[in-house]
Design a protein around this motif. Sequence first.
Motif, PDB file in Angstrom:
ATOM      1  N   VAL A 108       1.072  -1.512   0.387  1.00 59.66           N
ATOM      2  CA  VAL A 108       0.083  -0.154   0.517  1.00 59.66           C
ATOM      3  C   VAL A 108       1.036   1.223   0.220  1.00 59.66           C
ATOM      4  CG1 VAL A 108      -1.665  -0.688   1.281  1.00 59.66           C
ATOM      5  CG2 VAL A 108      -0.212  -0.592   2.577  1.00 59.66           C
ATOM      6  N   VAL A 109       1.640   1.534   0.693  1.00 62.38           N
ATOM      7  CA  VAL A 109       3.377   2.597   1.061  1.00 62.38           C
ATOM      8  C   VAL A 109       4.387   1.654   1.032  1.00 62.38           C
ATOM      9  CG1 VAL A 109       3.602   4.510   2.451  1.00 62.38           C
ATOM     10  CG2 VAL A 109       0.853   3.078   2.358  1.00 62.38           C
ATOM     11  N   SER A 110       5.236   2.642  -0.096  1.00 65.65           N
ATOM     12  CA  SER A 110       6.611   2.230   0.619  1.00 65.65           C
ATOM     13  C   SER A 110       7.042   3.632   1.170  1.00 65.65           C
ATOM     14  CB  SER A 110       6.870   1.746  -0.923  1.00 65.65           C
ATOM     15  OG  SER A 110       8.840   1.686  -0.754  1.00 65.65           O
ATOM     16  N   VAL A 111       8.418   3.097   1.475  1.00 66.11           N
ATOM     17  CA  VAL A 111       9.420   4.417   2.164  1.00 66.11           C
ATOM     18  C   VAL A 111      10.704   3.934   1.954  1.00 66.11           C
ATOM     19  CG1 VAL A 111      10.254   5.915   3.645  1.00 66.11           C
ATOM     20  CG2 VAL A 111       7.634   4.562   4.256  1.00 66.11           C
ATOM     21  N   ALA A 112      11.451   5.425   0.732  1.00 71.66           N
ATOM     22  CA  ALA A 112      12.593   4.888   0.717  1.00 71.66           C
ATOM     23  C   ALA A 112      13.848   5.887   1.323  1.00 71.66           C
ATOM     24  CB  ALA A 112      12.843   5.951  -0.984  1.00 71.66           C
ATOM     25  N   VAL A 113      14.406   5.014   1.357  1.00 78.08           N
ATOM     26  CA  VAL A 113      15.985   4.692   2.137  1.00 78.08           C
ATOM     27  C   VAL A 113      17.174   5.172   1.432  1.00 78.08           C
ATOM     28  CG1 VAL A 113      14.512   5.045   3.919  1.00 78.08           C
ATOM     29  CG2 VAL A 113      15.601   3.150   3.026  1.00 78.08           C
ATOM     30  N   SER A 114      18.126   5.513   1.824  1.00 78.74           N
ATOM     31  CA  SER A 114      19.162   6.338   1.467  1.00 78.74           C
ATOM     32  C   SER A 114      20.135   4.803   1.417  1.00 78.74           C
ATOM     33  CB  SER A 114      20.553   7.236   2.938  1.00 78.74           C
ATOM     34  OG  SER A 114      20.418   5.870   3.764  1.00 78.74           O
ATOM     35  N   GLN A 117      20.552  -1.443   3.929  1.00 77.51           N
ATOM     36  CA  GLN A 117      20.589  -2.065   5.539  1.00 77.51           C
ATOM     37  C   GLN A 117      19.876  -0.631   6.832  1.00 77.51           C
ATOM     38  OE1 GLN A 117      22.053  -4.974   5.924  1.00 77.51           O
ATOM     39  NE2 GLN A 117      23.592  -4.665   7.066  1.00 77.51           N
ATOM     40  N   ALA A 118      19.516   0.606   6.330  1.00 78.33           N
ATOM     41  CA  ALA A 118      18.686   1.347   6.348  1.00 78.33           C
ATOM     42  C   ALA A 118      17.354   1.097   6.310  1.00 78.33           C
ATOM     43  CB  ALA A 118      18.816   2.748   5.830  1.00 78.33           C
ATOM     44  N   ALA A 119      16.932   0.786   5.197  1.00 85.11           N
ATOM     45  CA  ALA A 119      16.021  -0.102   4.616  1.00 85.11           C
ATOM     46  C   ALA A 119      15.315  -1.481   6.170  1.00 85.11           C
ATOM     47  CB  ALA A 119      15.741  -0.432   4.201  1.00 85.11           C
ATOM     48  N   ILE A 120      16.061  -1.505   6.363  1.00 79.06           N
ATOM     49  CA  ILE A 120      15.933  -3.144   7.432  1.00 79.06           C
ATOM     50  C   ILE A 120      16.150  -2.798   9.008  1.00 79.06           C
ATOM     51  CG2 ILE A 120      17.242  -5.183   8.556  1.00 79.06           C
ATOM     52  CD1 ILE A 120      18.237  -6.338   5.781  1.00 79.06           C
ATOM     53  N   THR A 121      16.797  -2.218   9.095  1.00 84.51           N
ATOM     54  CA  THR A 121      17.354  -0.745  10.345  1.00 84.51           C
ATOM     55  C   THR A 121      15.545  -0.153  10.495  1.00 84.51           C
ATOM     56  OG1 THR A 121      19.182  -0.822   9.768  1.00 84.51           O
ATOM     57  CG2 THR A 121      18.722   1.184  12.344  1.00 84.51           C
ATOM     58  N   SER A 122      14.893   0.718   9.815  1.00 82.03           N
ATOM     59  CA  SER A 122      14.158   1.720   9.901  1.00 82.03           C
ATOM     60  C   SER A 122      13.250   0.316   9.928  1.00 82.03           C
ATOM     61  CB  SER A 122      14.175   2.574   8.955  1.00 82.03           C
ATOM     62  OG  SER A 122      14.522   2.926   8.938  1.00 82.03           O
ATOM     63  N   ALA A 123      12.179  -0.715   9.059  1.00 82.16           N
ATOM     64  CA  ALA A 123      12.065  -1.350   9.250  1.00 82.16           C
ATOM     65  C   ALA A 123      11.426  -1.978  10.529  1.00 82.16           C
ATOM     66  CB  ALA A 123      11.897  -2.161   7.780  1.00 82.16           C
ATOM     67  N   LEU A 124      12.365  -2.376  11.095  1.00 84.17           N
ATOM     68  CA  LEU A 124      12.392  -2.832  12.684  1.00 84.17           C
ATOM     69  C   LEU A 124      12.475  -2.808  13.923  1.00 84.17           C
ATOM     70  CD1 LEU A 124      15.210  -6.538  11.820  1.00 84.17           C
ATOM     71  CD2 LEU A 124      12.314  -5.858  11.641  1.00 84.17           C
ATOM     72  N   LEU A 125      13.108  -1.011  13.769  1.00 81.07           N
ATOM     73  CA  LEU A 125      12.920  -0.466  14.682  1.00 81.07           C
ATOM     74  C   LEU A 125      11.360   0.099  15.102  1.00 81.07           C
ATOM     75  CD1 LEU A 125      16.284   1.665  14.754  1.00 81.07           C
ATOM     76  CD2 LEU A 125      15.353  -0.255  15.675  1.00 81.07           C
ATOM     77  N   ALA A 126      10.906   0.460  13.829  1.00 79.56           N
ATOM     78  CA  ALA A 126       9.182   1.073  13.786  1.00 79.56           C
ATOM     79  C   ALA A 126       8.620  -0.047  14.688  1.00 79.56           C
ATOM     80  CB  ALA A 126       9.017   1.356  12.533  1.00 79.56           C
ATOM     81  N   LEU A 127       9.211  -1.715  15.108  1.00 82.59           N
ATOM     82  CA  LEU A 127       8.387  -2.503  15.334  1.00 82.59           C
ATOM     83  C   LEU A 127       9.114  -3.132  17.176  1.00 82.59           C
ATOM     84  CD1 LEU A 127       8.135  -4.770  12.670  1.00 82.59           C
ATOM     85  CD2 LEU A 127       6.465  -3.613  13.460  1.00 82.59           C
ATOM     86  N   ALA A 251      14.123   0.084   0.415  1.00 85.53           N
ATOM     87  CA  ALA A 251      13.037   0.913   0.817  1.00 85.53           C
ATOM     88  C   ALA A 251      12.953  -0.199   1.690  1.00 85.53           C
ATOM     89  CB  ALA A 251      11.876   0.719  -1.018  1.00 85.53           C
ATOM     90  N   ILE A 252      11.487   0.419   1.946  1.00 87.63           N
ATOM     91  CA  ILE A 252      10.190  -0.179   3.069  1.00 87.63           C
ATOM     92  C   ILE A 252       8.889  -0.311   2.630  1.00 87.63           C
ATOM     93  CG2 ILE A 252       9.779  -0.405   5.293  1.00 87.63           C
ATOM     94  CD1 ILE A 252      12.367   1.668   5.316  1.00 87.63           C
TER      95      ILE A 252
END
Length: 466
Positions: A108-114, A117-127, A251-252
Amino acid sequence: MSSSPRPEPPVYDWDGFGFETRQVHAGEYPDRNHGLRVPPIALSAGYLFDDFDDQVSRFDGSIHWRAEDHAGRATAPSPSEHAPIYSRQGNPTNWVAEERLASLEGGVVSVAVSSGQAAITSALLALAQHGDHIVSTASIYGGTRILFGRSFARFGIGFDYVWDADDDAEWERAIRPETKAIFTETVPNPCNDVTDLRRIAEVAARHHLPLVVDNTVGTPALIRPFEHGANVVVHSTTKFLTGHGAAVGGAIVDGGNFDWAAAERAGRSFPLITQSSRAGVAPMLERFGRGAYARAVRESVVNDIGPTLSPLHGFLLHQGMETLSLRMERHVESAIRIAAWLEQQPEVESVDYAGLPSNPLHARAVRDYGADAEGRGRTGSVFGVTVRGGIEGARAFVNGLRVFSRMTGIGDTRSMVIHPLSSTHSTFAPELNERLGITPGLLRLSVGLESAEDLIRDLRHALDRL
């Protein structure tokens, strides 16, 4: 004199169109200044507000979900991010890439990051936060294991690994009350040991846990994890999605299919999503519905930590995705041919490609990735090959290559080779590498878009040095 009929307006809602059409068009928006056909690179750090109230609505997020827009027109609640504040949170160029990837993955939505590794980190830190716990399958990219064992350990987030994903008892031993997610990859590298996403998704659902899947090697051209029960997909967009080795990104993607309220009732707390962040503001779940997780990633993690994707790299990403399916067809066709050829060479001890009929995971590979004309599974173009002679054999082989590039990385148009034991897995204990199958003679190949005949000749030349 009759007037000509008015031209049909261009399409901007690509739902229902085929994959190949969406990879070219999804995420496009009309350029009302000059009629640019290709979305431009928006090199701006910040954005103008229409007025005082517009500033307020962008900062409190209500512009995305309130019942009417600035002109008083009714609008449905939407997870859309198209009301920027600052390019740390979002950028018009990156929106194109984000919407395109969400469309291709079926999210439904994607978030692009740098970076990946930033994608994995951001995805899991939101949880997860300090004191929480995550369970991962054991065979994952070496850099991800390092991330989990070093940085996440410093954050106070623990990890356990499941070695046999078909063993219910092992999952039960690993999952705890404080567990907040299950993590896996579609096609782990370097050994191409494809995971059974359906089974892992069943485990995750049974325990009210979101399943986070790294689909970097698989790509949505080959497999779409949401169709197998995943809830979040992450990518190193540096690899196949961008495709040319010229830009780093990640990306997430939020599948919008996890029941956060039910998880909360079952005792799995996800405060960034289900609880209010400040007085007078409803929780993300109430405001953003199916896009609540992605909004939490963007607002509560990416905004705070700042792993911003450059608009130039966002441009290269959405350009790269335009040819994804075409490139993946060639990548996979050549990889299957080369893996089958390598398996027949006397200097080769083994080939780790799940698509080969000799591989124990072949049936799963065909089921989830489809088969070529000869019935072999299409599990990407990154796989392991073990040459005879141990590390000295590996050294002779690598030094004998002339077309394959000796470098780290995968998913480029160029073919690449690396020796995992002395690079990506060099910091792991010997017993861990042995259990992971990272042996002295193992090489990781990433098959590019060169002529398969030329690549086979190059490999033959290198094998002749053993």
